[in-house]
Design an enzyme around this catalytic site. Structure first.
Site, PDB file in Angstrom:
ATOM      1  N   GLU A 106      57.092  30.412   8.049  1.00  0.00           N
ATOM      2  CA  GLU A 106      57.894  31.616   8.326  1.00  0.00           C
ATOM      3  C   GLU A 106      57.791  31.994   9.801  1.00  0.00           C
ATOM      4  O   GLU A 106      58.775  32.418  10.407  1.00  0.00           O
ATOM      5  CB  GLU A 106      57.442  32.761   7.414  1.00  0.00           C
ATOM      6  CG  GLU A 106      57.828  32.476   5.961  1.00  0.00           C
ATOM      7  CD  GLU A 106      57.416  33.583   5.020  1.00  0.00           C
ATOM      8  OE1 GLU A 106      56.198  33.804   4.882  1.00  0.00           O
ATOM      9  OE2 GLU A 106      58.303  34.221   4.422  1.00  0.00           O
ATOM     10  N   GLU A 126      54.534  29.775  -1.999  1.00  0.00           N
ATOM     11  CA  GLU A 126      54.117  31.061  -2.584  1.00  0.00           C
ATOM     12  C   GLU A 126      54.365  31.159  -4.086  1.00  0.00           C
ATOM     13  O   GLU A 126      53.625  31.812  -4.815  1.00  0.00           O
ATOM     14  CB  GLU A 126      54.836  32.219  -1.870  1.00  0.00           C
ATOM     15  CG  GLU A 126      54.351  32.479  -0.453  1.00  0.00           C
ATOM     16  CD  GLU A 126      54.900  31.532   0.599  1.00  0.00           C
ATOM     17  OE1 GLU A 126      55.632  30.574   0.246  1.00  0.00           O
ATOM     18  OE2 GLU A 126      54.593  31.732   1.784  1.00  0.00           O
TER      19      GLU A 126
END
Ligand SMILES: NC(=O)c1ccc[n+]([C@@H]2O[C@H](COP(=O)([O-])OP(=O)(O)OC[C@H]3O[C@@H](n4cnc5c(N)ncnc54)[C@H](O)[C@@H]3O)[C@@H](O)[C@H]2O)c1
Length: 696
Positions: A106, A126
């Site tokens: 990210e 995740e």
């Protein structure tokens, strides 16, 4: 060192992510990145900034050591770092080598450019802990690699080689030589280019988006019905297509927070940390010098011995397997070969690999051939006399320092250690059947087991890909001691009015891989029978339903005899309801004057699961297990307890120990109940009174 080292080379500032072992984005590193970027902004010599990982990787994402601590949310958060990077007036280039995962990816997505080493790998994993990428990943990745590829990565959490995405906007250039040199050259080329490209300004495009996402939702709903995260990943990625960037980010945040507070994510995170915690033994320091294990001897080539041997062969460790008789040895060897051949047939193993593994296996009838092994694991008949003979012999022939392990399920490891002159080298290695498949390994710590023996066995477990949990010595260790209470309760339910199918269905709906009656049929009802017979002598006051004994008296031992609590067609494993069992149960109730009643599914689940919880509490307070999460790992990896519930002890925490105790009092008041069964363990009672949990 945690932090970044910034240096300027040819007008390019290099900010290094340095936080071993995986450059996790902990608070100190986040602070250092912002400081490095700020310094670069105000340094006139700097025209561009390269972010690079120290060592061989970019970043593994969040620093898991920081989870559940104030540092995790302290400023600068990852969101802040990402904003600072994206807003930089000078171009920021991520130089991605090795692994770039989760928050690490990210962060890279927020950079203006990304260059990657040829062997780099990226992932947003995740979902594996019941979450979604919460720092812009669901909005930026679709804009970089396309909606379909991004959705696949985010919903599965899969790791993807950078080379596979080299033609996408994720990578501006692939390094053909050393990564940093390449990144510096690239940075110089783009230093003066304006405007700075930002992924947020690109469009995520998907033709027929509505139909596409609906298809994805249907697919996911069918595959992962117990988990909310994959569906929410889809909602977030859909927002990258149909909402402006900032609104997409907002939705991503909302969905992330919903998931963060979901019981499923709590359970998955508990299992993730539980696995790591289990590998640490409180009084064995992590730096303890372990012994070298380069060869193994397995004593007994039966059901367990064969499976145990395969674990080591699969890890490339040579095994000598010893039997008492040629015939048994041949049978054992043939079974191992057959198991490998089945894997080859299913396409799971290359034929060449099978031969390689079998070459590492040496069958023998002579103890002379095993004396040089570093580790001997005994898996002979479950009789103390046989174990005694084997351990006396092992003591005689094994080289000094060799570890002597027993796979016993029920016998006293301390007594077994006492058959040798080296009890410090003796340990239990309790594998589960089939031993080459099941993840769980209970490591049984004898009173005299040396710390370096424990450290070694824990390392060996990792090598053969087992989840090892340490148990003290007691009857049944952690798993089987608890399961005995669970099965006892299942039998009481049967007496009171439930059928085996009802009990199994209720627990399978709860998520157990198999209900208790199907499980007993698989394991063999004779095993439980033998244990009960022992209990009747050892603890005559303990209340047991004798219903299962009746079944065994008819020779209904389960799948292996074609009949148990269910019946089985030859060669098949489907459990078929059997009126003969209903008749047996009805006859038993009549004989004992029990009027059967309807029992609801909730009661079935609560009674069976709380039976586990109460025994688990005793195991904890006796110090047999070091932590509640160890017990949960045993149940998640060895007994088919549903992962999305996190194990019996976490489940009790979610219900609340106070409520568990209240239910137990209610069960104790049932006229048919054995009130002593429902006496809460002191630890459980204490937690309930203090409003605390097993897992802190
Ligand atoms: N079967 C399970 O589900 C399971 C699970 C965990 C642990 N265990 C434990 O593993 C051990 C073995 O169980 P199993 O199911 O593999 O039994 P098994 O009967 O299938 O195998 C035992 C083997 O040991 C051999 N043997 C007996 N005496 C021997 C001796 N003196 N020297 C060398 N070999 C000898 C036998 O010939 C036989 O092949 C037992 O202690 C059992 O409690 C079994």
């Amino acid at each position: 060192m945690v932090g970044t080292a910034s240096e300027v080379q040819g007008g390019v500032a290099v900010v290094t992510l340095d936080n071993p072992p995986v450059n996790g984005l902990g608070h100190e590193l986040r602070t250092a990145i912002v400081a490095g970027l700020d310094a670069a902004q105000s340094d006139d010599r700097v025209k561009a900034i390269v972010l690079v990982g120290a060592g061989s990787l970019f970043s593994g994402g969040a620093d898991i050591r920081e989870f559940n601590t104030p540092k995790a949310t302290a400023e600068p958060t990852l969101h802040t770092v990402i904003r600072v990077v994206e807003a930089s007036a000078k171009p920021v280039i991520a130089a991605i080598g090795g692994t770039c995962m989760g928050g690490g990816l990210e962060l890279a997505l927020a950079c203006h450019y990304r260059v990657a080493a040829a062997d780099a790998q990226v992932a947003l994993p995740e979902v594996k802990i019941g979450l979604l990428p919460g720092a812009g990943g669901t909005q930026r990745l679709p804009r970089a690699v396309g909606v379909e590829a991004a959705l696949n990565m985010i919903v599965t959490g899969a790791t993807v080689p950078a080379a596979q995405l080299r033609d996408s906007a994720l990578f501006d250039s692939m390094a053909d030589g050393p990564l940093l040199e390449h990144a510096l050259r690239f940075a110089q080329q783009v230093a003066d280019r304006r405007p700075l490209p930002r992924l947020r300004e690109r469009k995520a495009v998907q033709p027929d988006a509505e139909a596409f996402f609906q298809f994805a939702r249907n697919t996911v709903a069918a595959m992962v019905r117990n988990y909310p995260a994959p569906a929410k990943c889809i909602d977030a990625v859909a927002a990258s297509v149909d909402k402006p960037f900032e609104e997409g980010l907002k939705l991503e945040r909302e969905l992330f927070l919903q998931l963060l507070h979901s019981p499923e994510s709590r359970a998955l995170r508990h299992a993730f940390f539980g696995e790591r915690a289990a590998s640490k033994i409180p009084d064995v320091p992590s730096g303890t010098q372990s012994r070298r294990i380069a060869s193994v001897a397995v004593i007994g080539a039966g059901t367990m011995g064969g499976g145990i041997a395969m674990n080591f062969l699969n890890a490339g460790i040579p095994v000598a397997i010893l039997e008492a008789k040629q015939e048994a040895l041949d049978r054992g060897m043939a079974t191992i070969r057959r198991n490998y051949e089945a894997s080859v047939k299913r396409g799971k193993l290359a034929a060449g690999k099978m031969e390689q593994r079998l070459k590492l296996l040496e069958p023998t009838l002579s103890y002379e051939d095993v004396g040089g092994a570093d580790l001997a694991i005994e898996a002979v008949f479950e009789e103390m006399g046989v174990k005694e003979a084997v351990f006396r012999k092992l003591d005689e022939v094994m080289k000094p320092g060799a570890i002597l392990a027993t796979n016993t399920s029920t016998l006293d490891v301390n007594r077994i250690a006492g058959f040798t002159k080296r009890p410090q080298d003796v340990v239990g290695m309790h594998f589960f059947s089939p031993a080459n498949v099941m993840k769980l390994l209970e490591v049984v710590r004898g009173a005299k087991t040396a710390k370096d023996v424990l450290a070694t066995v824990m390392q060996v477990a990792k090598k053969i890909r087992k989840t090892a949990v340490v148990s003290g010595v007691c009857d049944g260790f952690i798993g089987n001691r608890m399961v005995e209470q669970y099965l006892r309760q299942a039998l009481f339910l049967l007496e009171e009015g439930a059928s085996p199918q009802q009990v199994d269905r209720a627990l399978e709906k709860f998520g157990m891989a198999m209900g208790p009656f199907r499980m007993s049929d698989l394991a063999g009802n004779d095993i439980g029978w033998a244990i009960r017979k022992r209990r009747y002598v050892e603890k005559p006051g303990l209340m047991y339903s004798r219903i299962a004994d009746r079944l065994c008296e008819q020779g209904r031992f389960g799948q292996k005899t074609g009949a148990g609590w269910y019946r089985y067609e030859p060669g098949r494993r489907d459990a078929i309801a059997d009126p003969a069992v209903d008749k047996l149960v009805a006859g038993y109730r009549k004989e004992h004057g029990i009027a059967p009643r309807e029992i609801g599914e909730d009661e079935i689940v609560e009674r069976c699961v709380y039976a586990l919880v109460n025994e688990g509490a005793r195991i904890l307070e006796e110090g047999i297990a070091s932590r509640a999460s160890d017990i949960d790992m045993v149940y998640l990896t060895g007994y088919g307890f549903p992962m999305h519930r996190g194990g019996p002890m976490l489940y009790a925490d979610m219900v609340g120990p106070y409520n568990v105790v209240r239910s137990m009092r209610r069960f104790a008041a049932n006229p048919h109940a054995d009130p002593s069964f429902w006496k809460p363990a002191p630890l459980l009672e204490k937690l309930a009174a203090e409003g605390r949990n097993f897992n802190g």
